[in-house]
Motif scaffolding. Structure first.
Motif, PDB file in Angstrom:
ATOM      1  N   ILE A 128       0.834  -1.206   0.000  1.00 39.88           N
ATOM      2  CA  ILE A 128       0.000   0.000   0.000  1.00 39.88           C
ATOM      3  C   ILE A 128       0.865   1.250   0.000  1.00 39.88           C
ATOM      4  O   ILE A 128       0.595   2.216  -0.728  1.00 39.88           O
ATOM      5  CB  ILE A 128      -0.956  -0.011   1.209  1.00 39.88           C
ATOM      6  N   THR A 143      -7.936  -0.406  -4.498  1.00 41.19           N
ATOM      7  CA  THR A 143      -8.003  -1.346  -3.368  1.00 41.19           C
ATOM      8  C   THR A 143      -9.321  -1.246  -2.599  1.00 41.19           C
ATOM      9  O   THR A 143      -9.676  -2.168  -1.882  1.00 41.19           O
ATOM     10  CB  THR A 143      -6.833  -1.126  -2.400  1.00 41.19           C
ATOM     11  N   ARG A 144     -10.032  -0.130  -2.735  1.00 40.00           N
ATOM     12  CA  ARG A 144     -11.350  -0.024  -2.122  1.00 40.00           C
ATOM     13  C   ARG A 144     -12.389  -0.811  -2.916  1.00 40.00           C
ATOM     14  O   ARG A 144     -13.290  -1.423  -2.360  1.00 40.00           O
ATOM     15  CB  ARG A 144     -11.783   1.447  -2.030  1.00 40.00           C
ATOM     16  N   GLN A 154      -6.572  -1.945   5.642  1.00 41.26           N
ATOM     17  CA  GLN A 154      -6.352  -0.816   4.747  1.00 41.26           C
ATOM     18  C   GLN A 154      -6.433   0.514   5.484  1.00 41.26           C
ATOM     19  O   GLN A 154      -5.637   1.429   5.245  1.00 41.26           O
ATOM     20  CB  GLN A 154      -7.392  -0.816   3.629  1.00 41.26           C
ATOM     21  N   TYR A 158      -3.241   2.987   5.194  1.00 42.61           N
ATOM     22  CA  TYR A 158      -3.279   4.266   4.479  1.00 42.61           C
ATOM     23  C   TYR A 158      -2.955   5.438   5.399  1.00 42.61           C
ATOM     24  O   TYR A 158      -2.503   6.491   4.930  1.00 42.61           O
ATOM     25  CB  TYR A 158      -4.634   4.466   3.798  1.00 42.61           C
ATOM     26  N   SER A 235      -2.097 -10.655   0.106  1.00 43.36           N
ATOM     27  CA  SER A 235      -3.247 -10.465   0.985  1.00 43.36           C
ATOM     28  C   SER A 235      -3.521 -11.694   1.817  1.00 43.36           C
ATOM     29  O   SER A 235      -2.952 -12.741   1.602  1.00 43.36           O
ATOM     30  CB  SER A 235      -4.488 -10.136   0.164  1.00 43.36           C
TER      31      SER A 235
END
Length: 235
Positions: A128, A143-144, A154, A158, A235
């Motif tokens: 990320i 990624t959302r 996330q 972020y 992931s």
């Protein structure tokens, strides 16, 4: 002396944060909320018991789920069943956005050093960070819309990047809206109408919308040269 003072302040922040997390998890466990979060019928009964305050309680539960990384996959479905397809979607989106914003701020300011130490070298955090550095807000959108990384992870990851709060929150709100409204709508309509031809047509329309939304990250990945398979491997 100044360095010692700063270290003491950091230590106090860390201890306070850990104590708060421990207290919330303990309360959630003792009161049965942990079980209710995974039980639609129990969660619905729990929210309805507060009357009009149920709206506020639901949003606060959503925020707590995001901040403390608790299991809450059924919350949007619960919202659709409990509050109806429209209000349920709105409350889910508000809760998810506020929760994402709160976790982002914790990572950005309150517990940045602790999170950096804990997740240093973590594959998801590294991806990320590098993704934002190279592709900016496009990586957040991607990624959302595609769940290559866990949603709650996330939010914190972020917070450690160069993204600003306003941009992060705005993009999160927009990209989470389709899922929030569609899943709440589907759940609410099933309860209200049962299985019918009209419902099947509505589901088909919802499926088309989700399919069109899924094309956005594919376009971004192709345009930015992002390897989605490589992301999924972390992931």
């Amino acid at each position: 002396m100044k360095n010692v003072s700063e270290k003491n302040k950091s230590a106090i922040k860390l201890v306070s944060l850990l104590a708060a997390i421990g207290a919330v998890i303990l309360i959630a466990w003792q009161t049965g909320i942990m079980d209710r979060l995974q039980d639609v019928a129990a969660m619905q009964e729990f929210i309805n018991s507060f009357g009009m305050l149920g709206y506020v309680i639901f949003v606060l539960v959503f925020v707590a789920v995001a901040v403390f990384m608790l299991p809450g996959a059924v919350l949007t479905i619960v919202a659709g069943i409990t509050f109806g397809p429209v209000i349920g979607g709105i409350l889910s989106l508000i809760g998810a956005t506020l929760g994402a914003a709160a976790a982002f701020l914790v990572a950005k300011y309150l517990a940045r050093d602790m999170i950096l130490k804990k997740f240093k070298g973590n594959a998801i955090f590294d991806k990320i960070d590098k993704g934002v550095e190279k592709n900016g807000v496009s990586f957040l959108i991607l990624t959302r819309l595609v769940p290559v990384f866990p949603f709650n992870v996330q939010n914190y990851a972020y917070g450690l990047t160069s993204l600003g709060f306003a941009k992060y929150t705005g993009v999160s709100l927009i990209t989470m809206a389709p899922g929030a409204f569609i899943y709440a709508f589907m759940a609410g309509q099933i309860v209200r109408e049962g299985i019918s031809l009209n419902l099947m047509l509505q589901f088909a329309a919802a499926g088309i919308i989700l399919f069109l939304v899924s094309l956005i990250p594919k376009y971004l990945a192709k345009k930015k040269g992002i390897d989605m398979d490589e992301l999924k491997e972390t992931s």
